[in-house]
Design a protein around this motif. Sequence first.
Motif, mmCIF file in Angstrom:
data_model
loop_
_atom_site.group_PDB
_atom_site.id
_atom_site.type_symbol
_atom_site.label_atom_id
_atom_site.label_comp_id
_atom_site.label_asym_id
_atom_site.label_seq_id
_atom_site.Cartn_x
_atom_site.Cartn_y
_atom_site.Cartn_z
ATOM 1 N N ARG A 187 0.848 -1.185 0.000
ATOM 2 C CA ARG A 187 0.000 0.000 0.000
ATOM 3 C C ARG A 187 0.884 1.235 0.000
ATOM 4 N NH1 ARG A 187 -5.134 -0.424 3.696
ATOM 5 N NH2 ARG A 187 -6.290 1.392 3.006
ATOM 6 N N LEU A 188 0.576 2.196 -0.862
ATOM 7 C CA LEU A 188 1.387 3.402 -0.976
ATOM 8 C C LEU A 188 0.658 4.573 -0.333
ATOM 9 C CD1 LEU A 188 3.977 4.688 -2.125
ATOM 10 C CD2 LEU A 188 2.660 5.209 -4.184
ATOM 11 N N ILE A 189 1.362 5.241 0.564
ATOM 12 C CA ILE A 189 0.831 6.431 1.227
ATOM 13 C C ILE A 189 1.785 7.570 0.902
ATOM 14 C CG2 ILE A 189 0.262 7.498 3.439
ATOM 15 C CD1 ILE A 189 -0.236 4.579 4.454
ATOM 16 N N LYS A 190 1.228 8.652 0.413
ATOM 17 C CA LYS A 190 2.036 9.814 0.056
ATOM 18 C C LYS A 190 1.879 10.887 1.115
ATOM 19 C CE LYS A 190 1.813 9.095 -4.928
ATOM 20 N NZ LYS A 190 1.469 9.702 -6.225
ATOM 21 N N LYS A 191 3.018 11.470 1.483
ATOM 22 C CA LYS A 191 3.000 12.572 2.443
ATOM 23 C C LYS A 191 3.243 13.868 1.673
ATOM 24 C CE LYS A 191 4.796 14.299 6.759
ATOM 25 N NZ LYS A 191 5.869 14.300 7.704
ATOM 26 N N TYR A 192 2.315 14.788 1.829
ATOM 27 C CA TYR A 192 2.399 16.064 1.119
ATOM 28 C C TYR A 192 3.037 17.128 2.004
ATOM 29 C CZ TYR A 192 -0.196 14.122 -2.716
ATOM 30 O OH TYR A 192 -0.561 13.367 -3.788
ATOM 31 N N PRO A 193 3.501 18.230 1.398
ATOM 32 C CA PRO A 193 4.165 19.288 2.164
ATOM 33 C C PRO A 193 3.294 19.867 3.294
ATOM 34 C CG PRO A 193 4.529 19.637 -0.176
ATOM 35 C CD PRO A 193 3.556 18.495 -0.050
ATOM 36 N N ASN A 194 1.975 19.801 3.141
ATOM 37 C CA ASN A 194 1.089 20.296 4.195
ATOM 38 C C ASN A 194 0.953 19.289 5.342
ATOM 39 O OD1 ASN A 194 -0.523 18.312 3.104
ATOM 40 N ND2 ASN A 194 -2.158 19.680 2.440
ATOM 41 N N ARG A 195 1.807 18.270 5.355
ATOM 42 C CA ARG A 195 1.893 17.231 6.386
ATOM 43 C C ARG A 195 0.752 16.231 6.334
ATOM 44 N NH1 ARG A 195 3.724 20.100 11.901
ATOM 45 N NH2 ARG A 195 5.809 19.278 11.709
ATOM 46 N N ARG A 196 -0.057 16.286 5.305
ATOM 47 C CA ARG A 196 -1.171 15.355 5.187
ATOM 48 C C ARG A 196 -0.705 14.077 4.510
ATOM 49 N NH1 ARG A 196 -6.718 18.002 3.558
ATOM 50 N NH2 ARG A 196 -7.434 16.089 4.499
ATOM 51 N N LEU A 197 -1.320 12.983 4.920
ATOM 52 C CA LEU A 197 -1.009 11.664 4.378
ATOM 53 C C LEU A 197 -2.151 11.229 3.464
ATOM 54 C CD1 LEU A 197 0.157 10.033 7.718
ATOM 55 C CD2 LEU A 197 1.622 10.788 5.844
ATOM 56 N N TYR A 198 -1.801 10.787 2.262
ATOM 57 C CA TYR A 198 -2.807 10.392 1.282
ATOM 58 C C TYR A 198 -2.638 8.918 0.951
ATOM 59 C CZ TYR A 198 -5.623 10.461 -2.968
ATOM 60 O OH TYR A 198 -6.583 10.222 -3.915
ATOM 61 N N ASP A 199 -3.671 8.128 1.221
ATOM 62 C CA ASP A 199 -3.665 6.698 0.945
ATOM 63 C C ASP A 199 -4.096 6.498 -0.506
ATOM 64 O OD1 ASP A 199 -4.068 3.959 0.756
ATOM 65 O OD2 ASP A 199 -5.091 3.803 2.686
ATOM 66 N N THR A 210 -7.141 3.876 -1.102
ATOM 67 C CA THR A 210 -8.524 4.296 -0.837
ATOM 68 C C THR A 210 -8.832 5.678 -1.406
ATOM 69 O OG1 THR A 210 -7.895 5.256 1.299
ATOM 70 C CG2 THR A 210 -8.618 2.936 1.292
ATOM 71 N N SER A 211 -7.823 6.348 -1.929
ATOM 72 C CA SER A 211 -7.958 7.710 -2.472
ATOM 73 C C SER A 211 -8.547 8.674 -1.435
ATOM 74 C CB SER A 211 -8.824 7.709 -3.741
ATOM 75 O OG SER A 211 -8.228 6.910 -4.735
ATOM 76 N N THR A 212 -8.014 8.567 -0.209
ATOM 77 C CA THR A 212 -8.471 9.451 0.871
ATOM 78 C C THR A 212 -7.268 9.903 1.699
ATOM 79 O OG1 THR A 212 -8.814 7.569 2.355
ATOM 80 C CG2 THR A 212 -10.734 8.339 1.113
ATOM 81 N N TYR A 213 -7.470 11.020 2.373
ATOM 82 C CA TYR A 213 -6.468 11.468 3.331
ATOM 83 C C TYR A 213 -6.661 10.676 4.617
ATOM 84 C CZ TYR A 213 -5.113 15.283 0.302
ATOM 85 O OH TYR A 213 -4.627 16.007 -0.749
#
Length: 188
Positions: free
Chosen positions: A12-24, A27-30
């Motif tokens: 499973r890939l989770i992306k961390k964005y500069p605003n510190r939010r994690l995006y799965d 599931t295409s959700t934060y």
Amino acid sequence: MTQAAKDATTQRLIKKYPNRRLYDTQTSTYITLTDVKQLVLANEDFQVVDAKSGEDLTRSILLQIILEEESGGMPMFSSGMLAQIIRFYGHAMQGVMGSYLERNIQAFMEIQERFADQSKGLYGSNLGPEAWAQLMSGQTPALQNMLNNYIDQSKNLFTQMQDQMQDQTRTMFSGFPFAPGGPQGGRK
């Protein structure tokens, strides 16, 4: 399909964005750190990466979860233990300590699984969290004794390993002039 390709499709890939939010991405959700903790508890295979650079941030996120857990409730690590761990950073034994702790946690998990399997045999498979807690509170002295024996054995094994390494080092360097008992008797 190669093993790396299989891992990439199942992980499973989770992306961390500069605003510190994690995006799965599955599931295409934060999601939050609490959600990531649930993935860990569910034994989900995942990786957290920086959305811009692609840098692997999984360890960093896991350390954040540990920090949150240690800050609230009942901490698992005492201040003394954390200080000892910090002292190993930069020490010659740093790599050995990491693998030693990892193997000990794995052994502890195997002991816990065996204990759970034995409990199922005695108490049935309907052992819910409340019943498990009640069982463990009654077994605390026996469990503590078993763990203390394990720790003593582990300590003895580690000491034996250290002695063997010293003996091998002495043997390997015995022919050098700076080694005690070497050709010049350790004299300069």
